[in-house]
Write a protein that holds these residues in place. Sequence first.
Motif, mmCIF file in Angstrom:
data_model
loop_
_atom_site.group_PDB
_atom_site.id
_atom_site.type_symbol
_atom_site.label_atom_id
_atom_site.label_comp_id
_atom_site.label_asym_id
_atom_site.label_seq_id
_atom_site.Cartn_x
_atom_site.Cartn_y
_atom_site.Cartn_z
ATOM 1 N N VAL A 75 0.841 -1.193 0.000
ATOM 2 C CA VAL A 75 0.000 0.000 0.000
ATOM 3 C C VAL A 75 0.880 1.248 0.000
ATOM 4 O O VAL A 75 1.680 1.453 0.912
ATOM 5 N N ILE A 76 0.740 2.060 -1.018
ATOM 6 C CA ILE A 76 1.470 3.327 -1.092
ATOM 7 C C ILE A 76 0.701 4.401 -0.336
ATOM 8 O O ILE A 76 1.288 5.208 0.375
ATOM 9 N N GLU A 77 -0.619 4.410 -0.479
ATOM 10 C CA GLU A 77 -1.423 5.390 0.245
ATOM 11 C C GLU A 77 -2.867 4.928 0.324
ATOM 12 O O GLU A 77 -3.383 4.279 -0.589
ATOM 13 N N VAL A 78 -3.503 5.290 1.446
ATOM 14 C CA VAL A 78 -4.955 5.141 1.599
ATOM 15 C C VAL A 78 -5.488 6.548 1.813
ATOM 16 O O VAL A 78 -5.003 7.274 2.692
ATOM 17 N N PHE B 60 -9.861 1.201 11.639
ATOM 18 C CA PHE B 60 -9.465 1.566 10.271
ATOM 19 C C PHE B 60 -8.577 2.808 10.290
ATOM 20 O O PHE B 60 -7.506 2.833 9.689
ATOM 21 N N VAL B 64 -4.728 3.133 9.095
ATOM 22 C CA VAL B 64 -4.281 4.111 8.091
ATOM 23 C C VAL B 64 -3.128 4.944 8.665
ATOM 24 O O VAL B 64 -2.132 5.200 7.978
ATOM 25 N N GLN B 67 -0.131 2.829 8.383
ATOM 26 C CA GLN B 67 0.308 2.722 6.986
ATOM 27 C C GLN B 67 1.066 3.977 6.565
ATOM 28 O O GLN B 67 2.039 3.900 5.821
ATOM 29 N N ARG B 68 0.622 5.128 7.071
ATOM 30 C CA ARG B 68 1.271 6.386 6.684
ATOM 31 C C ARG B 68 2.604 6.618 7.400
ATOM 32 O O ARG B 68 3.370 7.488 7.002
#
Lengths: 271, 271
Positions: A75-78, B60, B64, B67-68
């Motif tokens: 995942v590069i970005e959400v 969620f 996120v 992930q960031r």
Amino acid sequence: MLIVGTVSNPATIEQPVNQIHTAAEARLAMRRGEWTGTTTHQLPGCVQANLVVLPAAEAFEFLVFCQRNPRSCPVIEVTDVGDPEPRFSAPGADLRTDLPRYAVYRRGELVEELTDIRHLWRPDSVGFLIGSSLTFDHPLERAGVPRSQVWVLNTTIPAKPAGRFSGPVVVTMRWMTPAQAVIATQLTTRFPANHGAPVHLGDPALIGADLEHPLYGPPVKRIPPEVLPVFWACGVTPQRVALAAKIEFMITHASGYGFVTDLKADEFCLP
Amino acid sequence: MLIVGTVSNPATIEQPVNQIHTAAEARLAMRRGEWTGTTTHQLPGCVQANLVVLPAAEAFEFLVFCQRNPRSCPVIEVTDVGDPEPRFSAPGADLRTDLPRYAVYRRGELVEELTDIRHLWRPDSVGFLIGSSLTFDHPLERAGVPRSQVWVLNTTIPAKPAGRFSGPVVVTMRWMTPAQAVIATQLTTRFPANHGAPVHLGDPALIGADLEHPLYGPPVKRIPPEVLPVFWACGVTPQRVALAAKIEFMITHASGYGFVTDLKADEFCLP
């Protein structure tokens, strides 16, 4: 001037695109409808991404699926819920207009291909940008591994499931000399956000890849003895898994028409 | 026999634990209440993780955030909603009992520390296992970088926010020779799930780290001229960010009492 790498099939560029030097300029041309062709091998050096747009209700489970399968689904970005701007990888961009072509699915069925999805974007839409192996083709060339035919193949390797998302890992296959395979392994290790190191080297049968029936690319009867097949996990995996889950509503990039981020491939090394 | 690395403070092991050779045995001893001490520098070679348990409604956005910020918040596993088993990193384990000590927070305030959270686990609980730099201490030692004092420091580097989750990156600092810093950078690059490569080398002021007021470790007046400070993003970041968001209900591992997975540090290279 059109900025391109080696374009294997220039006929896929429907319109000449002038004065495009950056990812931002490319996205703007796509937004204006001036760039309607493929992004494959365009803007070498920029990180390209696959797009998946899902309703927020599916987003957590899909992100967990990606987390469990980082090679297939880096995942590069959400994006924030409802926000079409990928503000970390491409500030100012709009995921509803800045790809040349989109595919719209309802309950797992393709219903249409479009060049603009503003009317389909919902307050609960979440965009996922997922790394693409296109990003490392150019660094591989510079490192002495020439571009070659790419096959996309199903395997019998199961992805780690998450809720309703499950299915086999899809791979890309490239052929090269054994010495090039070593270089390719070293180099792609530096691109974890673009599938990272190979998942397999050598005999396709060991991962259940059927070369006579590829998902993409010509059928293969026999692998030449002087080459070693090298297999990378493929971003088609999450797309097929989401389709198989028959999500009520999903939008993706159309195959070959990806999202060009501002991230530089040579700098983008996670983490 | 107690399996330990170099234990800097054996007094923190409250009870001798016999016959513990594997992560699974260690977790079982914790589940039975026989292992109530720290996990710091125990089970060298096993990947250790920080724990954060959140309600599904927050999961969620928190994922996120992770992930960031992959260097601060490398996610090893996210459990299925309501399921306390981390079935990929420690099949058969139970996150409600298999850590020696937990910290329970309500609206950002610590309310109690417990050795068992079965009565607090809810049908909507989601467990996040986040990589810990403890994992690379042992490989660093084997590569010639001796274990040293570790400081935990706040910085002025902002983490990339996601919804209600925002705040500065917290780092760990270790001192070493410049030659060791090169080795440490090379080696920790191979541990992206445990914070990966350093985020900074050298002058603490450049990242706003205040050595006179560390979050953990003794205050520092002056850095010896022969050493280079090396800074890694720290798993305390997501914990502090979640606390600052004043999440209604959150459980974490108690500091120094982590979760021991079945993953082998030397094999666990993502992706």
